[in-house]
Design a protein around this motif. Structure first.
Motif, PDB file in Angstrom:
ATOM      1  N   PHE A 130     -21.624 -25.423 -17.716  1.00  0.00           N
ATOM      2  CA  PHE A 130     -21.209 -25.537 -19.110  1.00  0.00           C
ATOM      3  C   PHE A 130     -20.732 -26.937 -19.484  1.00  0.00           C
ATOM      4  CE2 PHE A 130     -18.080 -24.829 -22.566  1.00  0.00           C
ATOM      5  CZ  PHE A 130     -18.963 -24.352 -23.515  1.00  0.00           C
ATOM      6  N   LEU A 143     -24.256 -29.007 -23.216  1.00  0.00           N
ATOM      7  CA  LEU A 143     -23.440 -28.912 -24.427  1.00  0.00           C
ATOM      8  C   LEU A 143     -24.276 -29.204 -25.670  1.00  0.00           C
ATOM      9  CD1 LEU A 143     -20.232 -30.695 -23.106  1.00  0.00           C
ATOM     10  CD2 LEU A 143     -20.499 -28.257 -23.592  1.00  0.00           C
ATOM     11  N   ARG A 144     -25.200 -30.149 -25.558  1.00  0.00           N
ATOM     12  CA  ARG A 144     -26.072 -30.482 -26.700  1.00  0.00           C
ATOM     13  C   ARG A 144     -27.020 -29.336 -27.052  1.00  0.00           C
ATOM     14  NH1 ARG A 144     -25.891 -35.546 -24.095  1.00  0.00           N
ATOM     15  NH2 ARG A 144     -24.954 -37.127 -25.433  1.00  0.00           N
ATOM     16  N   ILE A 162     -26.241 -26.211 -27.158  1.00  0.00           N
ATOM     17  CA  ILE A 162     -25.501 -25.183 -27.893  1.00  0.00           C
ATOM     18  C   ILE A 162     -25.484 -25.579 -29.365  1.00  0.00           C
ATOM     19  CG2 ILE A 162     -23.248 -24.067 -28.179  1.00  0.00           C
ATOM     20  CD1 ILE A 162     -22.735 -24.822 -25.202  1.00  0.00           C
ATOM     21  N   ARG A 191     -24.370 -26.725 -32.547  1.00  0.00           N
ATOM     22  CA  ARG A 191     -23.181 -27.540 -32.765  1.00  0.00           C
ATOM     23  C   ARG A 191     -22.081 -26.785 -33.500  1.00  0.00           C
ATOM     24  NH1 ARG A 191     -21.464 -30.443 -36.410  1.00  0.00           N
ATOM     25  NH2 ARG A 191     -20.255 -32.292 -36.062  1.00  0.00           N
ATOM     26  N   HIS A 223     -21.485 -23.625 -33.560  1.00  0.00           N
ATOM     27  CA  HIS A 223     -20.887 -22.606 -32.694  1.00  0.00           C
ATOM     28  C   HIS A 223     -19.992 -23.244 -31.632  1.00  0.00           C
ATOM     29  CE1 HIS A 223     -23.108 -19.443 -34.566  1.00  0.00           C
ATOM     30  NE2 HIS A 223     -24.267 -19.976 -34.250  1.00  0.00           N
ATOM     31  N   LEU A 224     -20.430 -24.369 -31.101  1.00  0.00           N
ATOM     32  CA  LEU A 224     -19.619 -25.073 -30.101  1.00  0.00           C
ATOM     33  C   LEU A 224     -18.296 -25.521 -30.704  1.00  0.00           C
ATOM     34  CD1 LEU A 224     -19.309 -26.260 -27.263  1.00  0.00           C
ATOM     35  CD2 LEU A 224     -20.503 -28.308 -28.091  1.00  0.00           C
ATOM     36  N   LEU A 245     -14.405 -24.309 -29.799  1.00  0.00           N
ATOM     37  CA  LEU A 245     -13.385 -25.237 -29.317  1.00  0.00           C
ATOM     38  C   LEU A 245     -12.265 -25.484 -30.321  1.00  0.00           C
ATOM     39  CD1 LEU A 245     -15.796 -27.898 -27.756  1.00  0.00           C
ATOM     40  CD2 LEU A 245     -14.569 -26.065 -26.551  1.00  0.00           C
ATOM     41  N   TYR A 265     -20.345 -35.902 -26.927  1.00  0.00           N
ATOM     42  CA  TYR A 265     -20.648 -34.946 -25.860  1.00  0.00           C
ATOM     43  C   TYR A 265     -20.267 -35.472 -24.480  1.00  0.00           C
ATOM     44  CZ  TYR A 265     -23.170 -32.181 -29.293  1.00  0.00           C
ATOM     45  OH  TYR A 265     -23.501 -31.410 -30.378  1.00  0.00           O
ATOM     46  N   SER A 301     -17.614 -33.598 -22.192  1.00  0.00           N
ATOM     47  CA  SER A 301     -18.000 -33.207 -20.842  1.00  0.00           C
ATOM     48  C   SER A 301     -16.953 -33.681 -19.826  1.00  0.00           C
ATOM     49  CB  SER A 301     -19.368 -33.796 -20.492  1.00  0.00           C
ATOM     50  OG  SER A 301     -19.677 -33.564 -19.144  1.00  0.00           O
ATOM     51  N   SER A 303     -23.495 -18.256 -18.062  1.00  0.00           N
ATOM     52  CA  SER A 303     -24.513 -19.260 -18.380  1.00  0.00           C
ATOM     53  C   SER A 303     -25.593 -19.359 -17.305  1.00  0.00           C
ATOM     54  CB  SER A 303     -23.865 -20.625 -18.613  1.00  0.00           C
ATOM     55  OG  SER A 303     -23.312 -21.115 -17.407  1.00  0.00           O
TER      56      SER A 303
END
Length: 119
Positions: free
Chosen positions: A9, A15-16, A18, A20, A22-23, A27, A52, A56, A81
Motif C-alpha cells: 500500500f 498510491l497513484r 487509487i 485520488r 478516495h485516497l 486519509l 505521492y 509513501s 491489497s
C-alpha cells in the motif's frame, strides 16, 4: 505503538493507482497528523497537489505520533491489497459495511447484502 509493514500500500505507484478522491477521503480524517509530518492533503476537488513520494515515505516511517486508528486502517487495507485478500472480500457477501471515524469498516451481518437495499 506496534510496528507495521505496508509493503504494498505504501509504494508511490500503488498510491497513484487509487482514485485520488478516495485516497484523500480515506486519509483526510488524519490531515493534522499528515500536516505535522510534512505532507499536506489537498482538497478533494483540487486536481493535483498530492505528493505521492512524500506520502509513501510517511507511510513507510510511522512514529509514536501515528494515530492508532490510522495504523489499524492502513494495516487492513494493506492486507486486502493482495489477490488473496481481494478474494476473501468477494467470498463474504454477508458482510455489512459502515463508516467509522477512520474510514470504512466491515463487520458480519445477519442479513445478506442486496445491492440496491437501503441500510
Amino acid at each position: 505503538m506496534a510496528t507495521f509493514n505496508l509493503r504494498r500500500f505504501s509504494k508511490p505507484e500503488m498510491l497513484r493507482r487509487i482514485d485520488r478522491k478516495h485516497l484523500i477521503a480515506f486519509l483526510e480524517p488524519h490531515a493534522a497528523y499528515f500536516s505535522a509530518r510534512g505532507v499536506e492533503l489537498p482538497p478533494v476537488q483540487q486536481e493535483d497537489g498530492l505528493d505521492y513520494n512524500a506520502l509513501s515515505h510517511l507511510l513507510l516511517t510511522p512514529d509514536s505520533t501515528t494515530p492508532d486508528d490510522l495504523a489499524e486502517a492502513l494495516f487492513y487495507v494493506n492486507e486486502v491489497s493482495t489477490p488473496e485478500g481481494f478474494d476473501s472480500i468477494q467470498e463474504t457477501p454477508h458482510r455489512q459495511t459502515w463508516r467509522s471515524r477512520s474510514g470504512w469498516l466491515t463487520g458480519k451481518s445477519s442479513r445478506r447484502y442486496t445491492p440496491n437495499s437501503s441500510s
